[in-house]
Design a protein around this motif. Structure first.
Motif, PDB file in Angstrom:
ATOM      1  N   ASP A 261       0.817  -1.115   0.097  1.00 32.21           N
ATOM      2  CA  ASP A 261       0.027   0.063  -0.187  1.00 32.21           C
ATOM      3  C   ASP A 261       0.794   1.281  -0.009  1.00 32.21           C
ATOM      4  N   GLN A 262       1.962   1.242   0.629  1.00 36.03           N
ATOM      5  CA  GLN A 262       2.916   2.450   0.777  1.00 36.03           C
ATOM      6  C   GLN A 262       3.415   2.668  -0.645  1.00 36.03           C
ATOM      7  N   GLU A 263       4.072   1.657  -1.194  1.00 38.24           N
ATOM      8  CA  GLU A 263       4.393   1.692  -2.709  1.00 38.24           C
ATOM      9  C   GLU A 263       3.455   2.453  -3.541  1.00 38.24           C
ATOM     10  N   ILE A 264       2.155   1.827  -3.513  1.00 38.87           N
ATOM     11  CA  ILE A 264       1.061   2.377  -4.319  1.00 38.87           C
ATOM     12  C   ILE A 264       0.907   3.952  -4.144  1.00 38.87           C
TER      13      ILE A 264
ATOM     14  N   ASN B 207      -8.720   1.148 -10.526  1.00 40.26           N
ATOM     15  CA  ASN B 207      -8.544  -0.050 -10.013  1.00 40.26           C
ATOM     16  C   ASN B 207      -9.276  -1.064 -10.946  1.00 40.26           C
ATOM     17  N   ASN B 208      -8.464  -1.940 -11.492  1.00 40.19           N
ATOM     18  CA  ASN B 208      -8.612  -2.893 -12.303  1.00 40.19           C
ATOM     19  C   ASN B 208      -7.662  -4.157 -12.148  1.00 40.19           C
TER      20      ASN B 208
ATOM     21  N   GLY C 164      -2.878  -6.582 -12.066  1.00 37.48           N
ATOM     22  CA  GLY C 164      -2.400  -7.215 -10.870  1.00 37.48           C
ATOM     23  C   GLY C 164      -2.451  -6.750  -9.661  1.00 37.48           C
ATOM     24  N   ILE C 165      -3.175  -5.457  -9.558  1.00 40.42           N
ATOM     25  CA  ILE C 165      -3.273  -4.885  -8.187  1.00 40.42           C
ATOM     26  C   ILE C 165      -4.621  -4.490  -7.964  1.00 40.42           C
ATOM     27  N   ASP C 166      -4.974  -5.013  -6.655  1.00 42.22           N
ATOM     28  CA  ASP C 166      -6.292  -4.632  -6.305  1.00 42.22           C
ATOM     29  C   ASP C 166      -6.250  -3.659  -5.120  1.00 42.22           C
TER      30      ASP C 166
ATOM     31  N   SER D 205     -13.190  -1.550 -11.715  1.00 39.28           N
ATOM     32  CA  SER D 205     -13.521  -2.372 -12.519  1.00 39.28           C
ATOM     33  C   SER D 205     -13.797  -3.905 -11.873  1.00 39.28           C
ATOM     34  N   THR D 206     -13.886  -3.907 -10.660  1.00 39.67           N
ATOM     35  CA  THR D 206     -14.106  -5.202 -10.165  1.00 39.67           C
ATOM     36  C   THR D 206     -15.276  -5.755 -10.318  1.00 39.67           C
ATOM     37  N   GLY D 207     -16.286  -5.180 -10.665  1.00 33.55           N
ATOM     38  CA  GLY D 207     -17.691  -5.576 -10.608  1.00 33.55           C
ATOM     39  C   GLY D 207     -18.370  -5.993  -9.374  1.00 33.55           C
TER      40      GLY D 207
END
Length: 293
Positions: A114-117, A136-137, A142-144, A166-168
């Motif tokens: 989370d810190q890197e994001i 967010n997809n 590859g990241i949620d 876009s997770t639905g």
């Protein structure tokens, strides 16, 4: 900046014989999207094959899109990069070219904390003045990113002002609303969720569907705005078979095949992606015909 309604995603056309960029075809398809009454144009997203473009091609698509749209609606330029440095380079170029917003999605080879994001977004935000849409997809990146992280960034990074998810999962939308006291504008990126998301108060729907369905997505939004749920349901179910088909088959392949069927010569996706099979094209042809008849 407040953008409401339908955010349309163009494909990136290639010439059939060489797979080189076809900017003339891009111009034609952009004008068709504008005729479908979309409220913003978002080049260089998943449907636009941004991950398969060279740096020079990325710039050409961004520049052409901004020039063709010519401030008729906002342009939201997509940025999806493994490295912070390249994301910043693209953000600066988007700002220089005249983009209105950047839509940023971090891409993972090594799993990011989370810190890197957070730092990824913070450093991009520090490099430009443009508003940022967090995208967010997990299926493509590859990241949620958790709703908690996204709302934290919204609260603490000034230029982050909207989220596309876009997770639905409609529950995520409710969580964004609760965590931000309704202040964070939510944009639905899951095509089959369009009706539920609008009913739950989504600010917009990010979709490649107008390429194939014209103004049907906008009609859905207008019906919701008018409080006519029965009409909205009818319009949604009219387009749902096409929406489900393009999501399942992959946007570059299915949307390009549909555009080619409709008379727009946009070529095939770039290798290693492949075009739709003959059977898939026939199925899509029937679905589009049934939706727009």
């Amino acid at each position: 900046m407040k953008i409401e309604g339908i955010i349309a995603y163009p494909v990136t056309p290639f010439k059939a014989d060489s797979q080189q960029l076809d900017l003339e075809a891009l111009t034609i398809s952009l004008n068709a999207l504008l005729e479908s009454q979309c409220d913003a144009i978002a080049p260089l997203g998943s449907a636009g094959e941004s991950a398969y473009l060279t740096w020079q091609e990325w710039q050409q698509v961004a520049q052409t899109t901004i020039a063709v749209v010519n401030q008729r609606v906002p342009v939201i330029v997509g940025i999806s990069e493994l490295t912070t440095a390249m994301a910043i380079q693209k953000a600066k170029k988007a700002e220089e070219l005249g983009a209105d917003v950047i839509m940023v999605i971090p891409v993972s080879y090594w799993k990011l904390t989370d810190q890197e994001i957070y730092d990824y977004y913070q450093q991009i935000a520090a490099s430009v003045k443009l508003p940022i849409m967090v995208y967010n997809n997990p299926a493509t990146s590859g990241i949620d990113m958790s709703p908690e992280l996204i709302v934290k960034m919204f609260n603490e990074i000034d230029t982050i002002c909207m989220v596309k998810d876009s997770t639905g999962d409609i529950q995520r939308m409710h969580k964004f609303h609760a965590l931000s006291q309704g202040k964070l504008p939510f944009y639905n990126g899951s095509n089959p969720l369009a009706l539920e998301a609008f009913c739950a108060g989504a600010t917009g729907w990010c979709t490649a569907a107008p390429n194939l369905l014209g103004d049907l997505p906008k009609q859905l939004y207008q019906a919701i705005q008018q409080g006519d749920l029965s009409k909205a349901q009818t319009i949604f179910y009219q387009q749902l078979p096409v929406l489900s088909f393009i999501v399942k088959g992959g946007l570059p392949k299915t949307v390009k095949s549909g555009l080619n069927l409709l008379g727009f010569s946009v070529g095939s996706p770039r290798s290693p992606l492949q075009g739709a099979t003959g059977a898939e094209i026939e199925q899509l042809k029937g679905l589009i015909h049934a939706a727009v008849k």
